[in-house]
Design an enzyme around this catalytic site. Sequence first.
Site, PDB file in Angstrom:
ATOM      1  N   LYS A 142      27.332 -10.706   6.705  1.00 59.76           N
ATOM      2  CA  LYS A 142      26.263  -9.985   6.001  1.00 59.76           C
ATOM      3  C   LYS A 142      26.825  -9.328   4.748  1.00 59.76           C
ATOM      4  O   LYS A 142      27.544  -8.330   4.829  1.00 59.76           O
ATOM      5  CB  LYS A 142      25.612  -8.918   6.891  1.00 59.76           C
ATOM      6  CG  LYS A 142      24.262  -8.501   6.295  1.00 59.76           C
ATOM      7  CD  LYS A 142      23.859  -7.076   6.537  1.00 59.76           C
ATOM      8  CE  LYS A 142      24.251  -6.090   5.497  1.00 59.76           C
ATOM      9  NZ  LYS A 142      23.743  -6.246   4.135  1.00 59.76           N
ATOM     10  N   GLU A 180      36.872  -0.708   8.276  1.00 56.59           N
ATOM     11  CA  GLU A 180      37.643  -0.367   7.069  1.00 56.59           C
ATOM     12  C   GLU A 180      36.743   0.515   6.221  1.00 56.59           C
ATOM     13  O   GLU A 180      35.740   0.037   5.688  1.00 56.59           O
ATOM     14  CB  GLU A 180      38.022  -1.633   6.282  1.00 56.59           C
ATOM     15  CG  GLU A 180      38.850  -2.638   7.045  1.00 56.59           C
ATOM     16  CD  GLU A 180      40.244  -2.146   7.368  1.00 56.59           C
ATOM     17  OE1 GLU A 180      40.666  -1.129   6.793  1.00 56.59           O
ATOM     18  OE2 GLU A 180      40.896  -2.768   8.212  1.00 56.59           O
ATOM     19  N   CYS A 188      38.235   1.549  -2.475  1.00 56.32           N
ATOM     20  CA  CYS A 188      38.566   2.426  -1.346  1.00 56.32           C
ATOM     21  C   CYS A 188      40.007   2.925  -1.430  1.00 56.32           C
ATOM     22  O   CYS A 188      40.333   3.955  -0.866  1.00 56.32           O
ATOM     23  CB  CYS A 188      38.338   1.689  -0.039  1.00 56.32           C
ATOM     24  SG  CYS A 188      39.158   0.103   0.003  1.00 56.32           S
ATOM     25  N   GLU A 196      35.217  11.382  -1.425  1.00 55.94           N
ATOM     26  CA  GLU A 196      35.392  10.104  -2.116  1.00 55.94           C
ATOM     27  C   GLU A 196      34.324  10.003  -3.196  1.00 55.94           C
ATOM     28  O   GLU A 196      33.132  10.059  -2.893  1.00 55.94           O
ATOM     29  CB  GLU A 196      35.240   8.955  -1.122  1.00 55.94           C
ATOM     30  CG  GLU A 196      35.446   7.602  -1.757  1.00 55.94           C
ATOM     31  CD  GLU A 196      35.269   6.453  -0.766  1.00 55.94           C
ATOM     32  OE1 GLU A 196      34.284   6.456  -0.009  1.00 55.94           O
ATOM     33  OE2 GLU A 196      36.126   5.551  -0.767  1.00 55.94           O
TER      34      GLU A 196
HETATM   35  P1  NAP Z   1      27.905   0.944   2.798  1.00 55.50           P
HETATM   36  O1  NAP Z   1      26.689   1.551   2.244  1.00 55.50           O
HETATM   37  O2  NAP Z   1      28.467   1.478   4.057  1.00 55.50           O
HETATM   38  O3  NAP Z   1      27.559  -0.612   2.964  1.00 55.50           O
HETATM   39  C1  NAP Z   1      28.502  -1.543   3.453  1.00 55.50           C
HETATM   40  C2  NAP Z   1      27.763  -2.675   4.135  1.00 55.50           C
HETATM   41  O4  NAP Z   1      27.078  -2.156   5.271  1.00 55.50           O
HETATM   42  C3  NAP Z   1      26.701  -3.333   3.268  1.00 55.50           C
HETATM   43  O5  NAP Z   1      26.646  -4.707   3.566  1.00 55.50           O
HETATM   44  C4  NAP Z   1      25.423  -2.642   3.738  1.00 55.50           C
HETATM   45  O6  NAP Z   1      24.253  -3.385   3.524  1.00 55.50           O
HETATM   46  C5  NAP Z   1      25.727  -2.535   5.214  1.00 55.50           C
HETATM   47  N1  NAP Z   1      24.901  -1.547   5.921  1.00 55.50           N
HETATM   48  C6  NAP Z   1      24.155  -0.530   5.418  1.00 55.50           C
HETATM   49  N2  NAP Z   1      23.518   0.128   6.426  1.00 55.50           N
HETATM   50  C7  NAP Z   1      23.883  -0.479   7.575  1.00 55.50           C
HETATM   51  C8  NAP Z   1      23.563  -0.265   8.948  1.00 55.50           C
HETATM   52  N3  NAP Z   1      22.763   0.725   9.346  1.00 55.50           N
HETATM   53  N4  NAP Z   1      24.117  -1.091   9.871  1.00 55.50           N
HETATM   54  C9  NAP Z   1      24.943  -2.087   9.500  1.00 55.50           C
HETATM   55  N5  NAP Z   1      25.273  -2.345   8.212  1.00 55.50           N
HETATM   56  C10 NAP Z   1      24.748  -1.546   7.264  1.00 55.50           C
HETATM   57  O7  NAP Z   1      29.095   0.959   1.760  1.00 55.50           O
HETATM   58  P2  NAP Z   1      29.068   0.482   0.242  1.00 55.50           P
HETATM   59  O8  NAP Z   1      28.385   1.529  -0.550  1.00 55.50           O
HETATM   60  O9  NAP Z   1      28.569  -0.924   0.154  1.00 55.50           O
HETATM   61  O10 NAP Z   1      30.625   0.421  -0.082  1.00 55.50           O
HETATM   62  C11 NAP Z   1      31.334   1.524  -0.462  1.00 55.50           C
HETATM   63  C12 NAP Z   1      32.148   2.097   0.669  1.00 55.50           C
HETATM   64  O11 NAP Z   1      32.959   1.083   1.256  1.00 55.50           O
HETATM   65  C13 NAP Z   1      33.102   3.160   0.205  1.00 55.50           C
HETATM   66  O12 NAP Z   1      33.101   4.247   1.083  1.00 55.50           O
HETATM   67  C14 NAP Z   1      34.455   2.456   0.246  1.00 55.50           C
HETATM   68  O13 NAP Z   1      35.547   3.313   0.374  1.00 55.50           O
HETATM   69  C15 NAP Z   1      34.291   1.546   1.394  1.00 55.50           C
HETATM   70  N6  NAP Z   1      35.243   0.427   1.324  1.00 55.50           N
HETATM   71  C16 NAP Z   1      36.304   0.420   2.178  1.00 55.50           C
HETATM   72  C17 NAP Z   1      37.233  -0.595   2.111  1.00 55.50           C
HETATM   73  C18 NAP Z   1      38.409  -0.627   3.062  1.00 55.50           C
HETATM   74  O14 NAP Z   1      38.997  -1.686   3.195  1.00 55.50           O
HETATM   75  N7  NAP Z   1      38.752   0.465   3.704  1.00 55.50           N
HETATM   76  C19 NAP Z   1      37.088  -1.610   1.173  1.00 55.50           C
HETATM   77  C20 NAP Z   1      36.000  -1.567   0.312  1.00 55.50           C
HETATM   78  C21 NAP Z   1      35.077  -0.538   0.411  1.00 55.50           C
HETATM   79  P3  NAP Z   1      23.256  -3.040   2.285  1.00 55.50           P
HETATM   80  O15 NAP Z   1      24.029  -3.263   1.065  1.00 55.50           O
HETATM   81  O16 NAP Z   1      22.173  -3.997   2.479  1.00 55.50           O
HETATM   82  O17 NAP Z   1      22.845  -1.602   2.451  1.00 55.50           O
END
Ligand code: NAP
Length: 476
Positions: free
Chosen positions: A174, A249, A283, A380
């Site tokens: 997804k 992650e 991240c 963050e």
């Molecule tokens: P996010 O809002 O948590 O979204 C990540 C993924 O989860 C997207 O595909 C999103 O879909 C999906 N999602 C949203 N609500 C969900 C739910 N209730 N159940 C299951 N999946 C759901 O994060 P983001 O804004 O895309 O990314 C930024 C964050 O990712 C930052 O905090 C960053 O630090 C972290 N990150 C961490 C790493 C690592 O390796 N540690 C790497 C990259 C990013 P939708 O887009 O459709 O909402």
Amino acid sequence: MKLPSQLFVDGAYRNSASGRQTALVNPATEESFAEVVAADVADVKAAVESAHRAWDSGWRDLTPGKRTEMLFNVARQLREQTEEIARLETLHIGKPISDSRDEAALGARVFEYYAGAIGKFCGQTIPVARGGFDFTLRQPMGVVAAIVPWNFPFPIACWKAAPALAAGNCVVLKPASLSPLTALKLGELAHAAGLPPGVLQVLPGPGGAIGDALVTDPMVRKVSFTGSTEIGRRIMELAARDLKRISLELGGKSPNIVFADADWQRAAETSPMSVFANTGQDCCARSRVFVERSVFEPFVEKFVAATKKLVVGDPTKPETQLGPLVSSGQRTGVEEFLADARKRGSKFACGGGRLHSKGYYLEPTVLLEVGKEDRCWREEIFGPVVCITPFDDEAQMLREVNASPYGLSGSLWTNDIRRALRVSRAVQSGVLSVNSHSSVHVEAPFGGFKTSGLGRDLGMAAMEGYTELKNVYVAE
Ligand code: NAP
């Protein structure tokens, strides 16, 4: 360039049950350029069932040699299509094209690594007290749900799909709603490379609407998630009901520690890109810089000078180093942090404003004199903002570094080997880099301590995370 616009399920592009679509906006121009079908709950069920069928009817029992050949074929397809993948990535998230090219090649490299790992990943024989033979098997789990974010959409999709497939699982991927195109391309190219229908499904759709269905589907045996700590927590709560396997992650607030004995000039010149690369939407961004006081002022001067030289603009141009933020909402969120910094009296050494008349651009911003209770110091930001602070005492600095609830990555600059080893051990993070800013190596485990995550991507650790460990005893 033909844009993927539908779900990729059972080896073909298909419409969703509801017919709903999501509009994609180019963050560099603010123009809508395409619509992509959005999966709903019925599509999740169909995709998971199809993945399970593919697993049960052949993929789980494929010989290691055949699976290796197939994943190498996928890698070859990805290498041949690097340019198209890179252009799609830049189009929907505004990533500079040179970075998109590197990340497309990284995705192919990840498939090559795990294709080669298949025949080398095995259990153990164990001498046991009762005699007989005791050995372990690494067995695939079944269907893996891989949920990925928009900041590194293609490489993260690859580094979840490739080890999961190599270990003998089928995958429902997804992508984030802002970045479905390269994930869909991955599904299409993997199928063209010979992966049977159902082995890799790609389901764009709103996480808020389909996330729960995907995570709680009884046929999904493992959820591999990269994204925010908030959603990671929710996934962990839902997964707890069935003790479903998870790896998470999550977010970070990584330190960059510079001692006066280091080549601090090189650190100052290279550090801006350790936080501003990908416009700070990383991240692993080194967003808190701790500099030993005796070199603090010249360090800041060099850091700011290097920041002002960064080329921020059209992401399709090869010389561009920083593109726009991914969306208007993301830029607004970062601006709220900057407003808070202003209110609290932080000093702006550079940046702080918008750039260009079109596109979600922000200047890379260097903050000094940020209070340890301020939002910019603790949270963050996920944008091009860094806080730099002096320190006098190593132990006190380490207490401050480790006071963060996050623990993903970080850098440490020193020429004293004993200090490098001592501080490396003391920093509470899953990844640390000495005299460099690298965080990700395909061959090495990647993941976080504390609220930065659970489990590891990449390296052989990822293969372990996509298998169950079984012990078998055979009496003599
Ligand atoms: P996010 O809002 O948590 O979204 C990540 C993924 O989860 C997207 O595909 C999103 O879909 C999906 N999602 C949203 N609500 C969900 C739910 N209730 N159940 C299951 N999946 C759901 O994060 P983001 O804004 O895309 O990314 C930024 C964050 O990712 C930052 O905090 C960053 O630090 C972290 N990150 C961490 C790493 C690592 O390796 N540690 C790497 C990259 C990013 P939708 O887009 O459709 O909402």
